[in-house]
Design an enzyme around this catalytic site. Structure first.
Site, PDB file in Angstrom:
ATOM      1  N   ASP A  13      -8.447  -4.653  -6.327  1.00  0.00           N
ATOM      2  CA  ASP A  13      -8.052  -3.733  -5.255  1.00  0.00           C
ATOM      3  C   ASP A  13      -8.641  -2.352  -5.548  1.00  0.00           C
ATOM      4  OD1 ASP A  13      -6.812  -2.202  -3.316  1.00  0.00           O
ATOM      5  OD2 ASP A  13      -4.777  -2.846  -3.814  1.00  0.00           O
ATOM      6  N   SER A  48       0.844  -1.202   0.000  1.00  0.00           N
ATOM      7  CA  SER A  48       0.000   0.000   0.000  1.00  0.00           C
ATOM      8  C   SER A  48       0.881   1.254   0.000  1.00  0.00           C
ATOM      9  CB  SER A  48      -0.954  -0.041   1.196  1.00  0.00           C
ATOM     10  OG  SER A  48      -1.958   0.942   1.066  1.00  0.00           O
TER      11      SER A  48
END
Length: 575
Positions: A501, A226
């Site tokens: 995602d 991330s």
């Protein structure tokens, strides 16, 4: 005395325990997300206080711990597992300068950057690698599972290396300041954080290792997921002589002022029936909010009649969208919240309770609430979900205090317990990502009232101008994108993303980015049906993992081994 020790530990506990909750999992941005953080922190405080009242004195605190943990009886099973990992992997500290770029950096203010190491697979030899995982925007104690069964364990076992979890400055216990005012946060930026990692790699002496494993005399593989994934990519670009290889998992290398694509990615990936229910629900919600005659009964239906502002109401009922990101392939780690939300929207009609006089006309799909007010069944079910899951979080019923965002003062606390300020400061200064509604005319599964003004107002509310630093009117996203943006690339830099995602639009696998080949030297991999950094999680036996996770782990082992086979020790004068 035991009670006093626990109370002193409370501030630290809130910083670490809150990120173990769903808040860290969803990591949304904006004032309503902070409200939910505050409510979670309040519940944690209440749980500890209740335990202090009812527990016997010998059970109040674990005397051997130094992290400020909760009393016995407060932990969930996952927290108990985390406590075991903290005993297995004790924390260490590396001294860092507060300001790497000051003239007197070496003699100025310093702080301890926390880290953990695993040497269970280490084989001393020239070229033994170090696998370091960047802790990112949270207390890195919650990354310890990756040192035990996750990606660090997987790669160190395959390579005979040392595993490291490195905590990010200002997070967890790596706090260099006395408070979180605007001025005190001015050293929380990309350049300083990257310099921390470089200084650590070049100078750390591991307490459990006799050999000098500093870079570049040993190959370091830098991993992050991330935000930390973007940092991993940036480290390879900024410090190529120290970072031999890097793996950016769900790395958000493209900073953006608005990221309306986040919710749109969820819409596209979700079950079509669920997405349809949400689209129709928010179309009706926004329309009813436009008219005073229907605005009040709509809020009452959701149990939020006393919530003053329409934008606060709309953002709160949009918040379950964040549950998508909490999905993980490992049921011991992931949340089923999204599936439960979708199931709730699709339930057949049933009254709320005996006092509920609502009636459902299946022929037209409407639930009549009063003689003058009716809504489609998905809206009624949406309201029921909010009343069951969100409204009870405001135990006192002061909804403007719990869910309102128009009182600036509630966001201006600056003590060290206000850990939400950290990532929000980074968002407001360099990263952006305000998660707004899609442009007009596009399908959407959230309210159109979540616009840039609403989502970004916290930057002005929370971060008052300091004497030394003023938060810019808009984040300086150029500071991030100048490092490569969608096209960031280097030899021995792996890009790994999840197919579904919601952060994919900000990664090199975005539909805005150019496609590129997948090679051993520059891996470029998309995990099927994966959400957020799915490769970071692992099981003790890889054969027990889902096939797509087994495959990505085998591929990662393969390209890292190939990289290491090419490593050559630098000349002695190069260090």
């Amino acid at each position: 005395m035991a009670k006093m020790r626990v109370l002193i530990a409370l501030v630290s506990l809130l910083a670490e325990r809150a990120v173990c909750s769903g808040i860290e999992q969803v990591r949304l941005i904006g004032p309503q997300a902070v409200n939910l953080w505050r409510l979670e922190a309040a519940r944690t405080t209440a749980a500890i206080t209740d335990n202090l009242v009812h527990a016997q004195a010998p059970l109040l605190v674990q005397q051997s711990e130094t992290d400020g943990n909760a009393p016995h009886g407060v932990f969930t099973s996952s927290e108990a597992s985390l406590e075991e990992l903290k005993r297995k992997f004790p924390a260490h500290y590396f001294t860092q300068p507060l300001d790497h770029f000051a003239e007197n950096a070496s003699s100025g203010h310093t702080f301890g950057q926390r880290y953990w190491i695993s040497t269970r697979h280490y084989r001393p030899r020239p070229g033994a690698p170090v696998i370091v995982l960047d802790g990112g925007e949270t207390s890195a104690v919650v990354r310890l599972p990756f040192l035990d069964t996750g990606i660090v364990e997987i790669l160190t076992k395959a390579t005979g290396g040392v595993g490291v979890i490195l905590e990010h400055r200002y997070y967890g216990k790596s706090i260099p300041v006395q408070n979180f005012t605007t001025d005190s946060l001015r050293w929380l930026n990309n350049a300083q954080s990257a310099a921390d990692s470089a200084n650590f790699m070049a100078n750390v002496q591991f307490p459990e290792v006799d050999e000098d494993l500093t870079a570049p005399n040993h190959p370091w593989i830098y991993y992050g997921g991330s935000y930390a994934g973007a940092r991993a990519a940036h480290m390879k670009v900024l410090y190529p002589d120290l970072v031999y290889g890097a793996i950016a998992s769900s790395g958000v290398t493209h900073a953006a002022l608005e990221l309306w694509e986040y919710a749109d990615a969820v819409r596209r990936a979700a079950d079509p029936k669920c997405a349809q229910n949400l689209e129709s629900s928010f179309e009706v919600i926004d329309a009813l909010l436009d008219f005073p005659a229907t605005r009040t009964p709509l809020k009452a239906l959701f149990g939020l009649a006393k919530l003053t502002y329409d934008d606060d109401f709309a953002s709160l009922v949009s918040s379950p969208i964040a549950l998508w990101q909490a999905k993980v392939w490992d049921p011991e780690v992931g949340s089923t919240g999204w599936d439960e939300f979708c199931q709730a929207l699709d339930k057949p009609f049933r009254p709320w309770d005996e006092a509920d006089t609502a009636e459902y006309d299946e022929s037209v799909g409407l639930v009549t609430i009063t003689e003058d007010f009716a809504v489609p069944l998905p809206v009624y079910n949406h309201a029921r979900y909010v009343k069951e899951k969100l409204v009870p979080q405001c135990s006192g019923g002061a909804f403007d205090d719990c869910f309102g965002t128009h009182d600036d003062s509630k966001y201006q606390g600056t003590d060290l317990s206000q850990t939400w300020r950290l990532w929000m400061f980074q968002v407001c200064t360099e990263w952006g990502y305000f998660q707004t509604a899609p442009p007009k005319g596009m399908p959407r599964i959230m309210t159109r009232r979540m616009d840039l003004a609403y989502e970004s107002k916290l930057c002005k509310q929370a971060f008052l101008p300091g004497k030394e630093f003023v938060v810019p009117d808009t984040p300086n996203i150029t500071a991030v994108n100048a490092l490569g943006d969608f096209d960031i690339a280097a030899d021995r830099l792996a890009i790994i993303d999840g197919e579904v995602d919601p952060w994919r639009p900000a990664t090199p696998h975005s539909h805005y980015a150019r496609d590129r080949p997948d090679t051993i030297l520059r891996p470029f991999k998309l995990i099927p049906n994966a959400v957020h950094h799915y490769d970071e999680y692992g099981l003790p036996k890889l054969s027990d993992e889902p096939l797509e996770i087994q495959l990505i782990h085998e591929e990662m082992i393969g390209f890292v081994a190939s990289w290491l086979s090419d490593w050559e020790a630098p000349n002695a004068t190069a260090h």
